[in-house]
Design a protein around this motif. Sequence first.
Motif, PDB file in Angstrom:
ATOM      1  N   ARG A 262     -15.490  21.671 -70.345  1.00 60.71           N
ATOM      2  CA  ARG A 262     -15.585  20.499 -71.222  1.00 60.71           C
ATOM      3  C   ARG A 262     -16.152  20.873 -72.583  1.00 60.71           C
ATOM      4  N   ASP A 263     -15.669  20.155 -73.610  1.00 52.68           N
ATOM      5  CA  ASP A 263     -16.219  20.296 -74.959  1.00 52.68           C
ATOM      6  C   ASP A 263     -17.121  19.137 -75.342  1.00 52.68           C
ATOM      7  N   VAL A 264     -16.677  17.899 -75.072  1.00 50.34           N
ATOM      8  CA  VAL A 264     -17.419  16.719 -75.535  1.00 50.34           C
ATOM      9  C   VAL A 264     -17.390  15.644 -74.445  1.00 50.34           C
ATOM     10  N   PHE A 265     -18.537  14.974 -74.260  1.00 47.27           N
ATOM     11  CA  PHE A 265     -18.580  13.736 -73.484  1.00 47.27           C
ATOM     12  C   PHE A 265     -18.377  12.584 -74.462  1.00 47.27           C
ATOM     13  N   LEU A 266     -17.443  11.710 -74.152  1.00 43.43           N
ATOM     14  CA  LEU A 266     -17.095  10.636 -75.082  1.00 43.43           C
ATOM     15  C   LEU A 266     -18.129   9.512 -75.098  1.00 43.43           C
ATOM     16  N   ASP A 267     -18.664   9.144 -73.938  1.00 42.47           N
ATOM     17  CA  ASP A 267     -19.345   7.842 -73.831  1.00 42.47           C
ATOM     18  C   ASP A 267     -20.746   7.924 -73.232  1.00 42.47           C
ATOM     19  N   ASN A 268     -21.516   8.924 -73.617  1.00 40.86           N
ATOM     20  CA  ASN A 268     -22.927   8.890 -73.229  1.00 40.86           C
ATOM     21  C   ASN A 268     -23.589   7.636 -73.793  1.00 40.86           C
ATOM     22  N   LEU A 269     -23.184   7.254 -74.988  1.00 41.82           N
ATOM     23  CA  LEU A 269     -23.546   5.974 -75.594  1.00 41.82           C
ATOM     24  C   LEU A 269     -22.251   5.235 -75.898  1.00 41.82           C
ATOM     25  N   ARG A 270     -22.218   3.933 -75.553  1.00 43.31           N
ATOM     26  CA  ARG A 270     -20.919   3.240 -75.566  1.00 43.31           C
ATOM     27  C   ARG A 270     -20.763   2.247 -76.708  1.00 43.31           C
ATOM     28  N   THR A 271     -21.507   2.350 -77.741  1.00 43.49           N
ATOM     29  CA  THR A 271     -21.298   1.477 -78.898  1.00 43.49           C
ATOM     30  C   THR A 271     -20.055   1.957 -79.651  1.00 43.49           C
ATOM     31  N   PRO A 272     -19.404   1.056 -80.388  1.00 38.69           N
ATOM     32  CA  PRO A 272     -18.224   1.487 -81.153  1.00 38.69           C
ATOM     33  C   PRO A 272     -18.519   2.641 -82.099  1.00 38.69           C
ATOM     34  N   VAL A 273     -19.689   2.614 -82.709  1.00 43.02           N
ATOM     35  CA  VAL A 273     -20.027   3.682 -83.648  1.00 43.02           C
ATOM     36  C   VAL A 273     -20.143   5.018 -82.932  1.00 43.02           C
ATOM     37  N   GLU A 274     -20.807   5.029 -81.777  1.00 43.32           N
ATOM     38  CA  GLU A 274     -20.991   6.283 -81.043  1.00 43.32           C
ATOM     39  C   GLU A 274     -19.684   6.786 -80.451  1.00 43.32           C
ATOM     40  N   LEU A 275     -18.876   5.886 -79.956  1.00 47.94           N
ATOM     41  CA  LEU A 275     -17.568   6.293 -79.433  1.00 47.94           C
ATOM     42  C   LEU A 275     -16.726   6.924 -80.542  1.00 47.94           C
ATOM     43  N   GLU A 276     -16.748   6.290 -81.709  1.00 49.91           N
ATOM     44  CA  GLU A 276     -15.995   6.820 -82.844  1.00 49.91           C
ATOM     45  C   GLU A 276     -16.529   8.188 -83.260  1.00 49.91           C
ATOM     46  N   ARG A 277     -17.838   8.315 -83.271  1.00 51.85           N
ATOM     47  CA  ARG A 277     -18.432   9.590 -83.687  1.00 51.85           C
ATOM     48  C   ARG A 277     -18.052  10.717 -82.733  1.00 51.85           C
ATOM     49  N   GLU A 278     -18.140  10.484 -81.427  1.00 51.00           N
ATOM     50  CA  GLU A 278     -17.811  11.527 -80.449  1.00 51.00           C
ATOM     51  C   GLU A 278     -16.316  11.851 -80.448  1.00 51.00           C
ATOM     52  N   PHE A 279     -15.502  10.844 -80.696  1.00 53.19           N
ATOM     53  CA  PHE A 279     -14.057  11.092 -80.734  1.00 53.19           C
ATOM     54  C   PHE A 279     -13.701  11.942 -81.945  1.00 53.19           C
ATOM     55  N   LYS A 280     -14.303  11.657 -83.086  1.00 47.85           N
ATOM     56  CA  LYS A 280     -14.063  12.490 -84.266  1.00 47.85           C
ATOM     57  C   LYS A 280     -14.565  13.909 -84.050  1.00 47.85           C
ATOM     58  N   LEU A 281     -15.661  14.028 -83.305  1.00 50.90           N
ATOM     59  CA  LEU A 281     -16.199  15.354 -83.015  1.00 50.90           C
ATOM     60  C   LEU A 281     -15.222  16.182 -82.179  1.00 50.90           C
ATOM     61  N   VAL A 282     -14.635  15.568 -81.163  1.00 51.53           N
ATOM     62  CA  VAL A 282     -13.719  16.335 -80.319  1.00 51.53           C
ATOM     63  C   VAL A 282     -12.426  16.669 -81.063  1.00 51.53           C
ATOM     64  N   LEU A 283     -11.985  15.793 -81.972  1.00 50.41           N
ATOM     65  CA  LEU A 283     -10.809  16.124 -82.778  1.00 50.41           C
ATOM     66  C   LEU A 283     -11.101  17.314 -83.690  1.00 50.41           C
ATOM     67  N   ALA A 284     -12.298  17.335 -84.253  1.00 55.50           N
ATOM     68  CA  ALA A 284     -12.683  18.471 -85.101  1.00 55.50           C
ATOM     69  C   ALA A 284     -12.752  19.760 -84.273  1.00 55.50           C
ATOM     70  N   ARG A 285     -13.257  19.671 -83.049  1.00 60.52           N
ATOM     71  CA  ARG A 285     -13.308  20.850 -82.166  1.00 60.52           C
ATOM     72  C   ARG A 285     -11.898  21.351 -81.859  1.00 60.52           C
ATOM     73  N   ALA A 286     -10.997  20.416 -81.601  1.00 59.34           N
ATOM     74  CA  ALA A 286      -9.613  20.808 -81.298  1.00 59.34           C
ATOM     75  C   ALA A 286      -8.979  21.518 -82.479  1.00 59.34           C
ATOM     76  N   ARG A 287      -9.223  21.009 -83.681  1.00 58.88           N
ATOM     77  CA  ARG A 287      -8.658  21.656 -84.873  1.00 58.88           C
ATOM     78  C   ARG A 287      -9.259  23.039 -85.090  1.00 58.88           C
ATOM     79  N   LYS A 288     -10.530  23.170 -84.840  1.00 60.70           N
ATOM     80  CA  LYS A 288     -11.206  24.451 -85.057  1.00 60.70           C
ATOM     81  C   LYS A 288     -10.841  25.483 -83.997  1.00 60.70           C
ATOM     82  N   GLN A 289     -10.799  25.052 -82.737  1.00 63.95           N
ATOM     83  CA  GLN A 289     -10.566  25.968 -81.618  1.00 63.95           C
ATOM     84  C   GLN A 289      -9.103  26.074 -81.225  1.00 63.95           C
TER      85      GLN A 289
END
Length: 332
Positions: A262-289
Amino acid sequence: MSILLAAVLLSGCSDESPDSAAATKADSSTQLAAEVAVEREPVAPAILSPGVGSIPSLPPPAPESAAGMSPDASSASAPPPELATPPVAPGPAEVQLPAPSPTKMAPPAALPMLSIIIDDVGHSRAAGERIIALPAPVALAIMPFTRNAQALATLAAEAGKPVMLHLPMENLAGLSMGEGGLSTQMSRTVFDAQLQASLNAFTPIQGVNNHMGSKLTADRERMDWLMTQLAARQLFFVDSRTNKETQAAFAAQASGVANVSRDVFLDNLRTPVELEREFKLVLARARKQGAAVLIGHPYPETLAFLEQQLPGLEAREGVQLVSVQALLTRPH
């Protein structure tokens, strides 16, 4: 006597007719022309009848050759010096160049890949069906011995979605593992029996990942026991990485089990802001890796977020959604 002889000779000359005199003059002109011709160009000797006035035979002409040709003949055949073609110096040898190779178009660059796994499936059928309906090959990690495990495994397989066993393992916090959990206190015999029961809890199963497991995954001996059983069934393993000291990937590699982490857990915190932040993080990881693995859970907030984000994701973000199996050869 002398006077008489001269008179006879004069008489013979006067007897010559005008025609004879003309003929004699013509013969003299012909002979002169022949003699001039002999001087200009050698010819074969004339064959004359023997008798008075015959022309002496001329010597045969020398054979014509480049060295012995007469001056006139040589000058007639050779071009004037100023018109002679100058010698041409040999040029460099012609170089044969290879034919140009056909132009090869570079293959299009591969899109970054994202794989999504939803853990803890099996308690709610409605939640499971929402996961199956997502427009992507999202994997369902189903808890063993749950009420809807078999029904959801069957529906997911029919829809072409990956089906995994979400295997309970001992954690460092001492939280309840649930039915079918594996602990560090088990003997090899008990461990193997419990593992086999969980693997037989529903079908089909294509792979396994750990539920919790921060304590068990750091135990290399028991990870080797686990991977031996998975290798026998040709199942893959996804390490949820609940502990940075995990030994799961090393054990999997030693047993020849295809695996990814695994690279990222999406929903350790389930607010819209946190979900958006973690989703952007995993997209950035995918682009980098080049690829990344995202794990979420069947919370209503998580499912609503994915239902909104996944349609058109590739066109919008340039990241391709793939099954977890597509990432099993990714370096750890």
